[in-house]
Design a protein around this motif. Structure first.
Motif, PDB file in Angstrom:
ATOM      1  N   MET A  40       0.837  -1.200   0.000  1.00 44.84           N
ATOM      2  CA  MET A  40       0.000   0.000   0.000  1.00 44.84           C
ATOM      3  C   MET A  40       0.873   1.252   0.000  1.00 44.84           C
ATOM      4  N   ASN A  41       0.587   2.146  -0.927  1.00 48.53           N
ATOM      5  CA  ASN A  41       1.305   3.416  -0.978  1.00 48.53           C
ATOM      6  C   ASN A  41       0.641   4.430  -0.064  1.00 48.53           C
ATOM      7  N   HIS A  42       1.461   5.269   0.553  1.00 48.65           N
ATOM      8  CA  HIS A  42       0.953   6.250   1.504  1.00 48.65           C
ATOM      9  C   HIS A  42       0.974   7.651   0.901  1.00 48.65           C
ATOM     10  N   LYS A  43       0.020   8.472   1.339  1.00 51.51           N
ATOM     11  CA  LYS A  43      -0.066   9.861   0.910  1.00 51.51           C
ATOM     12  C   LYS A  43      -0.356  10.716   2.139  1.00 51.51           C
ATOM     13  N   LEU A  44       0.509  11.680   2.410  1.00 52.32           N
ATOM     14  CA  LEU A  44       0.293  12.568   3.544  1.00 52.32           C
ATOM     15  C   LEU A  44       0.742  13.975   3.205  1.00 52.32           C
ATOM     16  N   ALA A  45       0.199  14.943   3.938  1.00 51.76           N
ATOM     17  CA  ALA A  45       0.518  16.348   3.717  1.00 51.76           C
ATOM     18  C   ALA A  45       1.222  16.915   4.942  1.00 51.76           C
ATOM     19  N   VAL A  46       2.143  17.847   4.701  1.00 52.23           N
ATOM     20  CA  VAL A  46       2.856  18.541   5.776  1.00 52.23           C
ATOM     21  C   VAL A  46       2.521  20.019   5.669  1.00 52.23           C
ATOM     22  N   LEU A  47       1.838  20.556   6.686  1.00 51.20           N
ATOM     23  CA  LEU A  47       1.365  21.936   6.671  1.00 51.20           C
ATOM     24  C   LEU A  47       2.219  22.801   7.588  1.00 51.20           C
ATOM     25  N   GLY A  48       2.628  23.959   7.092  1.00 52.95           N
ATOM     26  CA  GLY A  48       3.415  24.888   7.904  1.00 52.95           C
ATOM     27  C   GLY A  48       4.293  25.745   7.018  1.00 52.95           C
ATOM     28  N   LEU A 101      12.319   7.821   5.231  1.00 48.62           N
ATOM     29  CA  LEU A 101      11.694   6.654   5.860  1.00 48.62           C
ATOM     30  C   LEU A 101      10.699   5.961   4.938  1.00 48.62           C
ATOM     31  N   LEU A 102      10.062   6.711   4.065  1.00 46.90           N
ATOM     32  CA  LEU A 102       9.037   6.162   3.184  1.00 46.90           C
ATOM     33  C   LEU A 102       9.642   5.710   1.849  1.00 46.90           C
ATOM     34  N   SER A 103       8.847   5.030   1.052  1.00 42.64           N
ATOM     35  CA  SER A 103       9.328   4.525  -0.231  1.00 42.64           C
ATOM     36  C   SER A 103       9.191   5.592  -1.314  1.00 42.64           C
ATOM     37  N   GLU A 104       9.804   5.370  -2.457  1.00 42.11           N
ATOM     38  CA  GLU A 104       9.728   6.325  -3.559  1.00 42.11           C
ATOM     39  C   GLU A 104       8.321   6.408  -4.142  1.00 42.11           C
ATOM     40  N   LYS A 105       7.496   5.412  -3.905  1.00 43.86           N
ATOM     41  CA  LYS A 105       6.131   5.410  -4.427  1.00 43.86           C
ATOM     42  C   LYS A 105       5.163   6.160  -3.519  1.00 43.86           C
ATOM     43  N   ASP A 106       5.580   6.456  -2.296  1.00 39.88           N
ATOM     44  CA  ASP A 106       4.738   7.232  -1.386  1.00 39.88           C
ATOM     45  C   ASP A 106       4.774   8.702  -1.780  1.00 39.88           C
ATOM     46  N   GLU A 107       3.778   9.471  -1.296  1.00 41.83           N
ATOM     47  CA  GLU A 107       3.690  10.887  -1.615  1.00 41.83           C
ATOM     48  C   GLU A 107       3.698  11.722  -0.332  1.00 41.83           C
ATOM     49  N   ILE A 108       4.660  12.634  -0.246  1.00 45.62           N
ATOM     50  CA  ILE A 108       4.754  13.599   0.850  1.00 45.62           C
ATOM     51  C   ILE A 108       4.517  14.970   0.230  1.00 45.62           C
ATOM     52  N   ASN A 140       9.927  11.470  -3.665  1.00 44.52           N
ATOM     53  CA  ASN A 140       8.585  11.263  -3.100  1.00 44.52           C
ATOM     54  C   ASN A 140       8.011  12.521  -2.446  1.00 44.52           C
ATOM     55  N   ILE A 141       8.740  13.635  -2.495  1.00 45.53           N
ATOM     56  CA  ILE A 141       8.209  14.920  -2.033  1.00 45.53           C
ATOM     57  C   ILE A 141       7.649  15.657  -3.239  1.00 45.53           C
ATOM     58  N   LYS A 142       6.354  15.899  -3.225  1.00 44.65           N
ATOM     59  CA  LYS A 142       5.659  16.545  -4.343  1.00 44.65           C
ATOM     60  C   LYS A 142       5.436  18.021  -3.993  1.00 44.65           C
ATOM     61  N   THR A 143       5.910  18.905  -4.847  1.00 39.63           N
ATOM     62  CA  THR A 143       5.974  20.334  -4.498  1.00 39.63           C
ATOM     63  C   THR A 143       4.861  21.174  -5.108  1.00 39.63           C
ATOM     64  N   HIS A 144       3.810  20.548  -5.655  1.00 38.14           N
ATOM     65  CA  HIS A 144       2.789  21.314  -6.357  1.00 38.14           C
ATOM     66  C   HIS A 144       1.870  22.118  -5.436  1.00 38.14           C
ATOM     67  N   HIS A 145       1.979  21.925  -4.120  1.00 34.17           N
ATOM     68  CA  HIS A 145       1.190  22.729  -3.183  1.00 34.17           C
ATOM     69  C   HIS A 145       2.064  23.729  -2.409  1.00 34.17           C
ATOM     70  N   ILE A 146       3.254  23.999  -2.927  1.00 33.32           N
ATOM     71  CA  ILE A 146       4.083  25.099  -2.421  1.00 33.32           C
ATOM     72  C   ILE A 146       3.828  26.295  -3.331  1.00 33.32           C
ATOM     73  N   SER A 147       3.271  27.362  -2.773  1.00 28.31           N
ATOM     74  CA  SER A 147       2.832  28.488  -3.599  1.00 28.31           C
ATOM     75  C   SER A 147       3.582  29.773  -3.246  1.00 28.31           C
ATOM     76  N   SER A 148       4.021  30.482  -4.298  1.00 34.76           N
ATOM     77  CA  SER A 148       4.616  31.808  -4.116  1.00 34.76           C
ATOM     78  C   SER A 148       3.700  32.892  -4.680  1.00 34.76           C
ATOM     79  N   LYS A 149       2.456  32.523  -4.961  1.00 37.91           N
ATOM     80  CA  LYS A 149       1.523  33.436  -5.612  1.00 37.91           C
ATOM     81  C   LYS A 149       1.309  34.705  -4.789  1.00 37.91           C
ATOM     82  N   ALA A 150       1.242  34.572  -3.473  1.00 40.14           N
ATOM     83  CA  ALA A 150       1.031  35.738  -2.608  1.00 40.14           C
ATOM     84  C   ALA A 150       2.334  36.472  -2.298  1.00 40.14           C
ATOM     85  N   ASP A 151       3.474  35.871  -2.657  1.00 37.30           N
ATOM     86  CA  ASP A 151       4.797  36.438  -2.370  1.00 37.30           C
ATOM     87  C   ASP A 151       4.954  36.769  -0.886  1.00 37.30           C
TER      88      ASP A 151
END
Length: 324
Positions: A1-9, A40-47, A70-81
């Motif tokens: 099973m592949n894991h998907k989690l978000a890190v907020l901050g 710690l996680l596999s390359e197929k997991d999503e952080i 496995n770190i996906k950066t599409h929710h890092i936004s600089s739109k508001a600068d």
């Protein structure tokens, strides 16, 4: 099973003067949690880091995270600068003076609405505005995810001159029903535990909660809906509080020993990453999660770069040698 989690901050631009008088400049907070998890996680997991940064930091942040597939950066936004900029000057390895001159746009429900299929959200705010209560409410009401939350955010505020100061978490009980696992240190616990009225003469600036009050505080939090409370004890280890058949359970998990401490910046964020990883594997083993948290926090102290973080196999060997 592949894991998907978000890190907020935040991903703050940190300027650090260590207790050894060394100067370090790097991107912190969410990067520590995400990279610890990546190892710690596999390359197929999503952080998935969820944050707002300055335009001028965009290239640097992506350079830091790009080696970790496995770190996906599409929710890092600089739109508001808008992004955090923080200066840290350590008096010793555990105590520091902090100044903040840049402030990220708070994370709202619109930042996470595409991520409600995540198994876990780990929230590592460093100041009280970054991960608001209504965002936790939105996650809890619209997903089945576990929410791990660091109390460093709501117990820290800013003066008009940018000085970072501790504060009481006065609305604590409004937050607790929307948090599954809460982590904090002794000072943050002291900022989160108050009776009807305090005598000012009894208050100590930057004081720690007393050992006799800690179980009372823990039981109060757990009866508000929290599943586990972690209170770190600096270099000694961590107390783990849970409820078992309506009775408070207290467990002490000693730290992973290290010979030389080089830099403690991000230890709490790394600890949160270790907890999050372990709870993905077993959401009810809070003692094992504390062991992973201690292991990742100890690794963070061992250098100035993210190369300090070890693989899962290496980390498991450390845990086995310390806790078997």
């Amino acid at each position: 099973m592949n894991h998907k989690l978000a890190v907020l901050g935040p991903i703050p631009r940190d300027y650090i003067i260590t207790h050894n008088k060394e100067v370090i400049q790097k991107y912190g907070c969410v990067t520590h949690t995400a990279i610890a998890l990546s190892n710690l996680l596999s390359e197929k997991d999503e952080i998935i880091p969820v944050t707002h940064i300055r335009v001028q930091d965009e290239e640097g942040v992506h350079d830091v995270l790009s080696p970790y597939k496995n770190i996906k950066t599409h929710h890092i936004s600089s739109k508001a600068d808008q992004g955090d900029v923080i200066r840290l000057k350590f008096k010793d390895q555990n105590n520091r003076k902090e100044t903040q001159t840049g402030f990220m746009k708070p994370i709202s429900h619109t930042d996470v609405h595409e991520l409600l299929d995540c198994e876990l959200f780990v929230c590592v705010p460093v100041t009280d505005f970054e991960v608001p209560l209504y965002t936790l409410q939105y996650i809890k009401e619209n997903s089945n995810a576990v929410i791990v939350f660091d109390a460093h955010g709501p117990t820290t505020s800013l003066t008009v001159k940018g000085k970072r100061v501790t504060k009481f978490w006065v609305d604590r009980d409004l937050w607790l029903p929307y948090i599954d696992v809460l982590k904090m240190n002794l000072e943050e616990a002291n900022c989160s535990w108050f009776q009807n009225e305090y005598q000012l003469k009894d208050l100590k600036e930057n004081g720690d909660i007393s050992e006799e009050e800690l179980p009372k505080f823990a039981e109060h939090c757990l009866r508000q809906g929290l599943k586990a409370l972690y209170v770190t004890l600096d270099a000694r280890g961590v107390m783990v509080y849970t409820m078992v058949n309506g009775t408070l359970q207290q467990d002490f998990v000693p730290s992973v020993p290290v010979e030389t401490v080089i830099d403690t910046t991000g230890c709490g964020d790394s600890f949160a990453g270790g907890i999050a990883f372990s709870l993905l594997k077993d959401p009810t083993d809070y003692i094992k999660a504390a062991q992973y948290g201690n292991a990742m926090g100890a690794q963070r102290t061992q250098g100035k770069t993210f190369e300090v973080f070890k693989s899962l196999d290496e980390t498991n060997k450390i845990i086995t040698s310390v806790y078997s």
